[in-house]
Design an enzyme around this catalytic site. Structure first.
Site, PDB file in Angstrom:
ATOM      1  N   GLU A 101      -2.559  -1.730  -3.330  1.00  0.00           N
ATOM      2  CA  GLU A 101      -3.756  -1.063  -2.843  1.00  0.00           C
ATOM      3  C   GLU A 101      -3.464   0.405  -2.540  1.00  0.00           C
ATOM      4  O   GLU A 101      -2.319   0.780  -2.243  1.00  0.00           O
ATOM      5  CB  GLU A 101      -4.315  -1.757  -1.606  1.00  0.00           C
ATOM      6  CG  GLU A 101      -3.382  -1.803  -0.420  1.00  0.00           C
ATOM      7  CD  GLU A 101      -3.992  -2.543   0.761  1.00  0.00           C
ATOM      8  OE1 GLU A 101      -4.799  -3.486   0.540  1.00  0.00           O
ATOM      9  OE2 GLU A 101      -3.648  -2.192   1.902  1.00  0.00           O
TER      10      GLU A 101
ATOM     11  N   HIS B 297       0.866  -1.178   0.000  1.00  0.00           N
ATOM     12  CA  HIS B 297       0.000   0.000   0.000  1.00  0.00           C
ATOM     13  C   HIS B 297       0.906   1.232   0.000  1.00  0.00           C
ATOM     14  O   HIS B 297       1.211   1.786   1.054  1.00  0.00           O
ATOM     15  CB  HIS B 297      -0.911  -0.012   1.225  1.00  0.00           C
ATOM     16  CG  HIS B 297      -1.935   1.076   1.229  1.00  0.00           C
ATOM     17  ND1 HIS B 297      -3.140   0.954   1.882  1.00  0.00           N
ATOM     18  CD2 HIS B 297      -1.948   2.315   0.667  1.00  0.00           C
ATOM     19  CE1 HIS B 297      -3.845   2.070   1.723  1.00  0.00           C
ATOM     20  NE2 HIS B 297      -3.125   2.907   0.997  1.00  0.00           N
TER      21      HIS B 297
ATOM     22  N   HIS C 212      -8.256  -6.714   7.166  1.00  0.00           N
ATOM     23  CA  HIS C 212      -8.102  -5.729   8.241  1.00  0.00           C
ATOM     24  C   HIS C 212      -8.363  -6.394   9.584  1.00  0.00           C
ATOM     25  O   HIS C 212      -9.480  -6.785   9.901  1.00  0.00           O
ATOM     26  CB  HIS C 212      -9.008  -4.511   8.090  1.00  0.00           C
ATOM     27  CG  HIS C 212      -8.422  -3.302   8.796  1.00  0.00           C
ATOM     28  ND1 HIS C 212      -7.648  -2.363   8.159  1.00  0.00           N
ATOM     29  CD2 HIS C 212      -8.459  -2.921  10.090  1.00  0.00           C
ATOM     30  CE1 HIS C 212      -7.254  -1.437   9.003  1.00  0.00           C
ATOM     31  NE2 HIS C 212      -7.730  -1.758  10.194  1.00  0.00           N
TER      32      HIS C 212
END
Length: 237
Positions: free
Chosen positions: A70, A43, A190
């Protein structure tokens, strides 16, 4: 079997703390693959506080499993992803200074913006996943704009797992059934960890992929990264 993608941002955070190349992010990624991980996730953020643009470029050349990038779909991010040509891009609604992801997209509200991004990435041959809450309306909206997959934001499940795991997972089961009905792929991530992952996978048997970073790197401090990956893979069988 649900695929395990290891998010290696925290490894880059540790490296950047000293300004050198220890630990080596690229070597860590290849080691994760060697130990059984079926994907690598990064990310990159605008301030490069962990994964850098150089990391993305280097990883795009050496990752042999599934490379997933991401981030928030700014123009710079889109350009970076198209150049790197990963297997998958996951669109998240984070502000540039966000510490971590804290909610999914409101795809209903931002559909036209996301539709254009999805189209551009898919035209470049990249599978697109949209980060959403466990809300069937958001999954329907993601499918309507052409997304290949959704990634369910699982912090609410993790937060409520110890109190009532059946109630905690229920919205995610409903969301997964809606994704299956629409023919859209299903990812999740997550705060999934060794304590709550197995039950989540058992409850969502058609889950394509989980992306896990913080918990894996934290567990690896005690177990070592090879043993840690093996333990996570056991949860997904």
């Amino acid at each position: 079997m649900t695929r395990l993608s290891v998010n290696i941002n925290k490894v880059a955070t540790l490296r950047n703390a000293r300004g050198e190349n220890v630990p080596d992010v690229e070597r860590f990624a290849t080691d994760c693959e060697h130990f059984g991980a079926q994907g690598i996730t990064v990310h990159p953020r605008p301030d490069e506080r962990h994964i850098t643009r150089r990391d993305v470029d280097m990883l795009s050349k050496i990752v042999t499993t599934e490379f997933n990038i991401e981030g928030y779909p700014s123009q710079d991010f889109i350009d970076l992803v198209i150049k790197a040509a990963p297997a998958q891009a996951t669109l998240v609604p984070d502000a540039p200074d966000a510490l971590t992801s804290s909610a999914g997209w409101n795809v209903v509200e931002h559909g036209e913006f996301l539709r254009d991004v999805v189209s551009r990435l898919r035209n470049a041959g990249i599978r697109v996943s949209i980060f959403v809450d466990a809300d069937p309306a958001q999954i329907r909206a993601a499918a309507a704009i052409g997304a290949d997959r959704v990634e369910l934001y699982t912090k609410p499940y993790a937060d409520n797992y110890d109190t009532d795991r059946e109630a905690a997972v229920a919205p995610f089961v409903i969301a997964s059934e809606e994704a299956r009905r629409l023919g859209i792929g299903l990812n999740a991530g997550h705060d999934l960890n060794l304590r709550n992952l197995r039950f989540f996978k058992e409850s969502l048997p058609l889950l394509d992929e989980v992306s896990i970073g913080h918990a894996i790197i934290s567990d690896a401090l005690y177990l070592g990264i090879e043993n840690t990956i093996h333990e996570y893979l056991k949860c997904l069988k």
